[in-house]
Scaffold this motif. Structure first.
Motif, mmCIF file in Angstrom:
data_model
loop_
_atom_site.group_PDB
_atom_site.id
_atom_site.type_symbol
_atom_site.label_atom_id
_atom_site.label_comp_id
_atom_site.label_asym_id
_atom_site.label_seq_id
_atom_site.Cartn_x
_atom_site.Cartn_y
_atom_site.Cartn_z
ATOM 1 N N PHE A 4 -1.251 3.998 -3.647
ATOM 2 C CA PHE A 4 -0.403 5.185 -3.764
ATOM 3 C C PHE A 4 0.162 5.290 -5.172
ATOM 4 C CE2 PHE A 4 3.936 7.005 -3.459
ATOM 5 C CZ PHE A 4 3.560 8.301 -3.161
ATOM 6 N N ARG A 5 0.099 6.469 -5.732
ATOM 7 C CA ARG A 5 0.683 6.735 -7.053
ATOM 8 C C ARG A 5 1.752 7.808 -6.897
ATOM 9 N NH1 ARG A 5 -4.502 5.281 -7.697
ATOM 10 N NH2 ARG A 5 -5.044 3.873 -9.418
ATOM 11 N N ASP B 1 6.278 -7.335 -19.378
ATOM 12 C CA ASP B 1 5.540 -6.812 -20.523
ATOM 13 C C ASP B 1 4.361 -5.965 -20.065
ATOM 14 O OD1 ASP B 1 7.287 -8.137 -22.163
ATOM 15 O OD2 ASP B 1 5.986 -9.879 -22.449
ATOM 16 N N GLN B 2 3.696 -6.383 -18.979
ATOM 17 C CA GLN B 2 2.591 -5.590 -18.436
ATOM 18 C C GLN B 2 3.086 -4.261 -17.917
ATOM 19 O OE1 GLN B 2 0.557 -7.903 -15.489
ATOM 20 N NE2 GLN B 2 -0.051 -9.498 -16.926
ATOM 21 N N ASP B 3 4.268 -4.263 -17.287
ATOM 22 C CA ASP B 3 4.852 -3.013 -16.791
ATOM 23 C C ASP B 3 5.097 -2.045 -17.934
ATOM 24 O OD1 ASP B 3 4.852 -3.956 -14.234
ATOM 25 O OD2 ASP B 3 6.878 -4.753 -14.355
ATOM 26 N N LYS C 162 0.816 -1.213 0.000
ATOM 27 C CA LYS C 162 0.000 0.000 0.000
ATOM 28 C C LYS C 162 0.849 1.262 0.000
ATOM 29 C CE LYS C 162 -3.846 -2.137 2.542
ATOM 30 N NZ LYS C 162 -4.702 -2.058 3.753
ATOM 31 N N LYS C 163 2.132 1.105 0.276
ATOM 32 C CA LYS C 163 3.013 2.256 0.421
ATOM 33 C C LYS C 163 3.875 2.517 -0.809
ATOM 34 C CE LYS C 163 2.152 3.198 4.836
ATOM 35 N NZ LYS C 163 1.719 4.522 5.320
ATOM 36 N N ILE C 164 3.871 1.574 -1.766
ATOM 37 C CA ILE C 164 4.721 1.700 -2.945
ATOM 38 C C ILE C 164 3.853 1.842 -4.186
ATOM 39 C CG2 ILE C 164 6.632 0.662 -4.238
ATOM 40 C CD1 ILE C 164 7.224 -1.064 -1.811
ATOM 41 N N ASP C 165 4.240 2.722 -5.075
ATOM 42 C CA ASP C 165 3.533 2.885 -6.345
ATOM 43 C C ASP C 165 3.377 1.526 -7.027
ATOM 44 O OD1 ASP C 165 2.898 5.023 -8.726
ATOM 45 O OD2 ASP C 165 3.906 3.225 -9.482
ATOM 46 N N GLY C 166 2.198 1.275 -7.586
ATOM 47 C CA GLY C 166 1.884 -0.033 -8.153
ATOM 48 C C GLY C 166 2.842 -0.489 -9.232
ATOM 49 N N THR C 167 3.240 0.414 -10.122
ATOM 50 C CA THR C 167 4.171 0.047 -11.190
ATOM 51 C C THR C 167 5.546 -0.289 -10.624
ATOM 52 O OG1 THR C 167 3.019 1.497 -12.742
ATOM 53 C CG2 THR C 167 5.241 0.830 -13.333
ATOM 54 N N ALA C 168 6.020 0.542 -9.681
ATOM 55 C CA ALA C 168 7.306 0.261 -9.035
ATOM 56 C C ALA C 168 7.234 -1.047 -8.265
ATOM 57 C CB ALA C 168 7.677 1.405 -8.093
#
Length: 284
Positions: free
Chosen positions: A206-207, A275-277, A102-108
């Motif tokens: 989080f973004r 690939d999704q990233d 919950k604390k880290i950007d989803g892509t990262a």
């Protein structure tokens, strides 16, 4: 090795990396190390000419010094972590491990777990007979492990730059609904409760504003870890095949061969995550 990249809240591979690297952090003893000295001091105060008020401070100080001397010697033997890595591990250590997702950007987060998967795969393969029984491979094993650690440390540092707290949370939405209810705005309160109950979890993730600048480097590191894992797996499989053909090992090696082949299959699944990233990056 079963791949669990789709369960982002679990982060099994990244947590494995954290646990492994934290074992290399320097050890220090605070004032709690003096507690055994208090007990010894009380005993000396009773059994010796010294009073308790004299014996307790002396024994506590000696105990504290001895424990920290032991820690100093122990830290000298440990493989030293780079200062930046220590700071990164400390930053992740400050967070509740069950809520890291919950604390880290989803892509990262996805890149972090993918990179950690390859890091775990590399170190798992390096424990096989191929890399531990031959002097030639032992030297390569050390270099490969160091390079993998450096890459994963850097990836973790980049992900740490994308940590934060989302502007919204389900708890905040419920609080707003309760506030509306207390103010007598029934219609607005009911609407707020409905939103809180049915909102997509993506709303509360989080973004980070830094993900756009971090993404290229983070993805490159994950790709390099993937390539390194592939090369280590290929070398391991080829060496095990040659040893089998030469009759140098017994049939017990077949179990290790199966494990390596399963890792290779899992690698192809992990590529789908990368690939999704890439697709996500196009929407940044």
């Amino acid at each position: 090795m079963k791949l669990e990249l789709n369960n982002s809240s679990n982060l099994p591979y990244f947590k494995t990396y954290l646990e492994s690297r934290r074992q290399q952090l320097p050890t220090y003893f605070g004032l709690s190390a003096a507690l055994p000295g208090i007990g010894i001091g009380i005993a000396l105060g009773i059994l010796s000419p010294l009073t308790i008020l004299e014996a307790v401070p002396i024994c506590s100080a000696v105990t504290l010094v001895l424990w920290n001397v032991v820690a100093f010697i122990h830290n000298r033997v440990k493989k030293q972590l780079p200062p930046d890595t220590i700071l990164t591990l400390e930053k992740f250590g400050e967070e509740d491990q069950s809520k890291l997702h919950k604390k880290i950007d989803g892509t990262a987060l996805q890149l972090l777990e993918v990179g950690a998967y390859y890091w775990v795969q590399i170190h798992t393969l390096l424990e096989s007979d191929t890399w531990t029984s031959s002097p030639h491979f032992q030297g390569l094993r050390t270099d490969i492990g160091a390079v993998a650690d450096q890459a994963m440390d850097e990836l973790a540092g980049l992900a740490a730059m994308c940590m934060g707290t989302g502007a919204d949370s389900r708890g905040k939405d419920f609080k707003r609904a309760f506030d509306d209810l207390a103010d007598g705005d029934i219609k607005e309160a009911l609407s707020g409760f409905a939103e809180a109950f049915t909102a997509n979890p993506e709303k509360y993730k989080f973004r980070s504003p830094h993900i756009g600048s971090v993404f290229p480097a983070a993805r490159e590191i994950a790709e390099r870890l993937k390539l390194l894992a592939s090369e280590v797996a290929t070398t391991t499989v080829e060496n095990e095949r040659q040893r089998l053909q030469s009759g140098a090992v017994g049939s017990t090696t077949l179990g290790g061969m199966d494990a390596v082949l399963n890792s290779l299959k899992a690698t192809r699944v992990a590529q789908e995550e990368l690939d999704q990233d890439s697709t996500l990056h196009h929407h940044l």
